[in-house]
Design a protein around this motif. Structure first.
Motif, PDB file in Angstrom:
ATOM      1  N   TYR A   1    -105.949 -31.773  81.035  1.00  0.00           N
ATOM      2  CA  TYR A   1    -104.540 -32.003  81.351  1.00  0.00           C
ATOM      3  C   TYR A   1    -103.635 -31.872  80.126  1.00  0.00           C
ATOM      4  N   ASP A   2    -104.225 -31.872  78.945  1.00  0.00           N
ATOM      5  CA  ASP A   2    -103.434 -31.742  77.719  1.00  0.00           C
ATOM      6  C   ASP A   2    -103.361 -30.277  77.294  1.00  0.00           C
TER       7      ASP A   2
ATOM      8  N   ARG B   1     -91.806 -38.181  78.522  1.00  0.00           N
ATOM      9  CA  ARG B   1     -93.262 -38.112  78.374  1.00  0.00           C
ATOM     10  C   ARG B   1     -93.954 -38.137  79.730  1.00  0.00           C
TER      11      ARG B   1
ATOM     12  N   SER C   1    -110.687 -31.608  74.401  1.00  0.00           N
ATOM     13  CA  SER C   1    -110.201 -32.212  75.644  1.00  0.00           C
ATOM     14  C   SER C   1    -111.341 -32.372  76.646  1.00  0.00           C
TER      15      SER C   1
ATOM     16  N   LEU D   1     -97.936 -36.398  75.206  1.00  0.00           N
ATOM     17  CA  LEU D   1     -97.709 -35.452  76.305  1.00  0.00           C
ATOM     18  C   LEU D   1     -96.214 -35.383  76.589  1.00  0.00           C
TER      19      LEU D   1
ATOM     20  N   HIS E   1     -96.206 -31.249  82.072  1.00  0.00           N
ATOM     21  CA  HIS E   1     -96.197 -31.609  80.655  1.00  0.00           C
ATOM     22  C   HIS E   1     -97.178 -30.777  79.847  1.00  0.00           C
TER      23      HIS E   1
ATOM     24  N   ALA F   1     -99.502 -30.941  75.892  1.00  0.00           N
ATOM     25  CA  ALA F   1     -99.942 -31.767  74.760  1.00  0.00           C
ATOM     26  C   ALA F   1     -99.197 -31.336  73.508  1.00  0.00           C
TER      27      ALA F   1
END
Length: 990
Positions: free
Chosen positions: A72-73, A318, A68, A325, A112, A114
């Motif tokens: 954010y994932d 999502r 990554s 995500l 969210h 991943a």
């Protein structure tokens, strides 16, 4: 003396928590990546501290998917990202932050996770166990969607082709790892549901034919039979009873361990089961050989599909339209605790002093989420669960007067405010990440007098005649009929179910209800409303809904207005007569789900579509901006600053972020075009003529389109390096590659001649050939012309940049410096703007600056003469931020007073007690100097005077000069800007 009442005592304790533990004076954003982890970030801290920064602000660093580049994932909220250096490197990094006396603001994503990775154990558990997974409620999944084939299952749109084709090519393979079974699709491993393994094991028993107790494998065979029986007795995957779910979760692990042991100790059984697995995997060219695997896949809690199916049939929410995500149900207290326990521990330990919350408009209940975070911090600070204290704290958080909201944890939210929209004052936060300021300050250097001329040039060159508002409307509808079609379908069916409960609405068809939803969202004036489950809403929510409905009616006279009125009543919670409680709750859920959809539609339709279509003046095409509004007036700018001081004094003021479409200095240069509309018209016409032979036709139309070409010229003008290129510059090839990549991304985002989902390869190839052809020769006519124009405009763009920089650092709010932007920021949209910064170069330049501080005027003049290297920007930042750090209350809470000036000056005063400073910056320098002087210095100001509110002596902190307004109550602009194009004047008290 009377005794204090209990509530008074509690309130006094609570009042002590109403301000954050430390008051940030500035922030510096660091983008952490596997190549720039905690160790590299730690090495830059002393330099950042020397700049005068008070808070280190980082991208997310909880465990993300492998490789990554943004964090954010997230796949695990309870671990520090190992690729950034892990726990020990993190502790060393945060220890150094504290040693230097700084705080630490962490960017985190609550909305969210991943899922396109084998490492997300929560998601893997959901895939294996379906509704009976202990994590099934963690994700926002519709287990009973419209499509019959996905009932009780999750649609996984991960295949590169139609399911049948992928299956029969042998790309899906059954695989055994110890006692566990998986479906492999290239690098993806998907768990197999426990009960669906029974046929595999039964087939293994049949092949072994172990019947006699004298057989060596008899006991192993009996164990295998016992395991099959245990699997049959396992609670089903649609079980919802908590005790049965717990039983299933426990027993499936016991069974897996038994299989592990059995396969390890019995080579015969292990070999037999592996032969069965091989039989399941079929033979390409023999379709029937895949029947067993197809049957097995039909028994899973997921259904594999072609990735393009997601737009219409996906049944988990999502992040926007990103299939990888999956949204979390953060409104569930269990999910909150599971995702925030580690973060809260780091806050309690003092390693984190504030949070920046990403994409909070995606939350089901944003206000409740912010409140919960503050309550958790209050609990930590108070030292435990005192019921009376926590009850009173909860009550105080419900109060609506802003100063009384306890906010001990410094919280910033990523929130896009549309023109005229205000941040809800009941939110227990400290402000936004500053997109509202970014657009307000940037608009100051867009000359509104040029709007008609530039609009005419744009229409004439491109043929685009649609208004900005019409393009937004069309783009949002395109998104709802494309990548977010499944979300619209879910809303429409929910509304249809509501309509059928009442005789007055039961005849509304699904088609008509879908249409009014699409039309209303396409006309929605803001990202979302904030209705809550108890019916409470924010001040202007009703107004936004009414506005959208009326606008949609006007655009669609052919649709029965009663259907629009019905949707309006559902959203405003006007309940039908004699409505049952179940239907009332269903209506509330619909309204809350509706507002979760308007936000991604706005983001995808505007930021990621319209901003690449409407190219009139692209310095205005920025996140949180409205390109249909041509610039900002000084009065509007001052009004926004006064509101921020009154309500959100700790809100961030930004001019560049990891998500901005263009670097702050790139935008400032492009805005200079508004000062030269006639020249610009001649330039684009000239360049179009030069490059005509580089175009070719695709499907009967020239490539690039005139609109894309117009964007291309503005992009080059803004991104061209200050120092330009000589004929042998080694950086030129890299620059061309960056422009090439940007233009490809831009035309895909625009979704006109090509797109991400259905790329038009012929158009894209022709576009890239155009870019390469016109830029390949650095000595060619076009490149030399572009270089000449940039050389002419560079100082004016730099003047705009320095001016907006000073305003950012002296207006109310907490100024943020994005990684590397302390030198010229001519970056393009991500990933271009997330490239690593050269901190060693910046450190050396700062040392040079510090060595020259004994004679500030000479230093400032020298830096101005060599402005191309960016050191002048670094100087302004370090000077003002260090002054801010020494006088925090002046900047955070001091009064703000606009100073009346003419067209070419903007000035303001900050006052706190006996401290006074005045910031003065020029506007429209090219017009002022008539293009004859590089900088607006000295005599170009003529007899113009700045009327200082208080007479006396002033020191210009940027040059060290002493100025006196004792007699005239004013300072001549020619003196203020005698040697430097901006001033920060400190009143000298006697």
């Amino acid at each position: 003396m009377t005794e204090k009442q209990p509530d008074q005592t509690l309130d006094q304790g609570i009042d002590g928590l109403c301000r954050p533990e430390r008051l940030p004076t500035s922030t510096y954003r660091l983008q952490l990546t596997p190549q720039f982890g905690f160790a590299q970030a730690r090495a830059a801290l002393e330099y950042i501290a020397a700049l005068g920064v008070s808070e280190i602000y980082t991208s997310p660093y909880l465990q993300a998917r492998e490789g990554s580049t943004h964090g954010y994932d997230v796949i695990d909220h309870n671990r520090i990202n190992e690729e950034l250096g892990g726990e020990s490197a993190y502790e060393a990094f945060t220890d150094e932050i504290r040693r230097l006396g700084m705080g630490h603001v962490l960017d985190m994503v609550p909305n969210h996770m991943a899922i396109a990775t084998n490492e997300n154990t929560w998601w893997q558990d959901v895939l294996q166990n379906g509704e009976s997974s202990i994590h099934a409620d963690y994700f926002d999944i519709d287990w009973h969607p419209l499509k019959p084939g996905v009932q009780g299952r999750v649609l996984l749109p991960i295949l590169g082709d139609m399911y049948g084709n992928v299956l029969e090519r042998g790309e899906l393979q059954l695989e055994r790892q110890g006692g566990a079974f998986f479906i492999r699709y290239y690098e993806k491993l998907l768990p197999v549901a426990p009960k669906s393994v029974i046929p595999i094991l039964e087939k293994t028993v049949e092949t072994l034919a172990i019947n006699s107790p004298e057989d060596d494998q008899y006991l192993d065979g009996q164990e295998l039979q016992s395991i099959i029986t245990a699997l049959r007795n396992l609670p089903s995957r649609d079980e919802r009873d908590p005790s049965r779910i717990e039983e299933r979760n426990r027993e499936k692990e016991v069974i897996r361990r038994r299989l592990d042991t059995l396969f390890e100790q019995s080579a015969t059984i292990r070999s037999a089961v592996d032969r069965v697995v091989a039989e399941y995997n079929g033979r390409p060219g023999d379709p029937h050989s895949f029947d067993l695997l197809d049957c097995l896949l039909g028994e899973q809690s997921y259904r594999l599909s072609f990735w393009k199916v997601a737009t219409e049939e996906i049944n988990y929410r999502r992040f926007f339209d990103v299939n990888d995500l999956a949204a979390l149900r953060m409104e569930d207290p269990r999910v909150f605790q599971a995702t925030h326990a580690h973060i809260l521990n780091l806050i309690a330990a003092g390693r984190i002093t504030g949070l920046r919350l990403d994409h909070t408009d995606g939350l089901y209940a944003p206000r409740a989420y912010f409140q919960r975070l503050q309550l958790e911090r209050c609990r930590q600070l108070h030292g435990g669960d005192d019921p009376a204290f926590m009850k009173r704290m909860q009550e105080r958080l419900e109060e609506e007067q802003v100063p009384r909201i306890p906010r001990p944890l410094y919280l910033l939210v990523e929130k896009i405010l549309e023109p005229g929209e205000h941040l809800p004052t009941r939110w227990a936060i400290h402000g936004t990440t500053g997109y509202d300021f970014l657009n307000a300050v940037g608009g100051l250097w867009v000359d509104r007098k040029a709007e008609r001329s530039l609009s005419a040039t744009y229409r004439r060159f491109t043929g685009v005649t649609e208004s900005y508002e019409d393009i937004v409307y069309r783009s949002k509808k395109q998104i709802m009929r494309g990548s977010l079609a499944s979300e619209i379908a879910v809303l429409a069916h929910a509304l249809k179910r509501l309509a059928e409960n009442n005789r007055r609405s039961q005849d509304y068809t699904l088609t008509s209800l879908t249409a009014v939803i699409i039309e209303t969202i396409a006309c929605f004036p803001v990202y979302r409303t904030y209705l809550e489950e108890n019916g409470r809403r924010e001040e202007h929510d009703d107004e936004y809904i009414e506005q959208a409905i009326e606008a949609a009616k006007l655009r669609n006279p052919g649709i029965n207005t009663s259907i629009f009125n019905y949707l309006r009543d559902m959203l405003l919670l006007r309940f039908p007569d004699n409505v049952e409680d179940v239907q009332r709750q269903e209506q509330i859920r619909f309204a809350l789900k509706f507002q979760q959809v308007t936000s991604p539609v706005m983001a995808k339709g505007v930021e990621d579509t319209t901003f690449y279509v409407y190219n009139r003046l692209v310095s205005l095409n920025e996140v949180g901006g409205d390109p249909g509004i041509f610039g900002t007036s000084p009065a509007e700018f001052h009004a926004g600053n006064l509101e921020r001081l009154r309500i959100w004094p700790l809100s961030m003021t930004s001019t560049a972020t990891h998500d901005t479409k263009r670097g702050e200095d790139m935008r400032a240069r492009i805005s200079v075009l508004s000062e030269m509309p006639a020249d610009w018209r001649g330039l684009v016409t000239h360049w179009n003529r030069i490059n005509r032979n580089a175009k070719r036709e695709v499907q009967g139309q020239p490539v690039p389109s005139n609109n894309d070409e117009y964007l291309f010229y503005q992009t080059l003008l803004g991104a061209w390096p200050m120092e330009g290129f000589d004929g042998n510059s080694p950086d030129y090839e890299s620059f061309v590659e960056r422009i090439d990549a940007y233009m490809l991304k831009a035309v895909r985002e625009a979704k006109r001649r090509t797109g991400w989902i259905t790329p038009n390869e012929a158009y894209e190839q022709a576009l890239q050939q155009f870019v390469q052809k016109v830029l390949k020769n650095p000595r060619g006519r076009f490149v030399q012309s572009m270089q000449t124009v940039v050389r002419r405009l560079a100082s004016y763009g730099a003047c705009n940049s320095l001016s907006q920089l000073l305003l950012k650092m002296v207006t109310p709010g907490v100024p943020d410096c994005y990684q590397g932007s302390e030198l010229w920021d001519l970056n393009l949209v991500d990933p271009d703007n997330r490239r690593p910064a050269d901190f060693e170069r910046r450190r050396q330049l700062l040392q040079e600056i510090q060595a020259g501080l004994t004679d500030r005027r000479a230093l400032a003049r020298n830096l101005l003469e060599r402005f191309e290297d960016g050191a002048i920007k670094l100087y302004v930042i370090s000077t003002v931020l260090n002054f801010r750090r020494e006088h925090p209350d002046l900047f955070l809470f001091g009064d703000y007073q606009p100073i009346r000036t003419g067209e070419h000056v903007l000035a303001l005063e900050r006052i706190h007690g006996s401290e006074r400073i005045i910031a003065v910056v020029p506007r429209f320098a090219l017009k002022l100097t008539e293009g004859e002087a590089a900088w607006p210095l000295g005599e170009v100001w003529g007899n113009t005077v700045l009327n200082t509110p208080v007479a006396g002596r002033y020191e210009n902190l940027l040059t060290g000069e002493q100025l006196d307004s004792s007699d005239s109550h004013g300072l001549p602009m020619a003196e203020i800007f005698a040697h430097f194009p901006l001033a920060l004047l400190r009143h000298q008290t006697v």
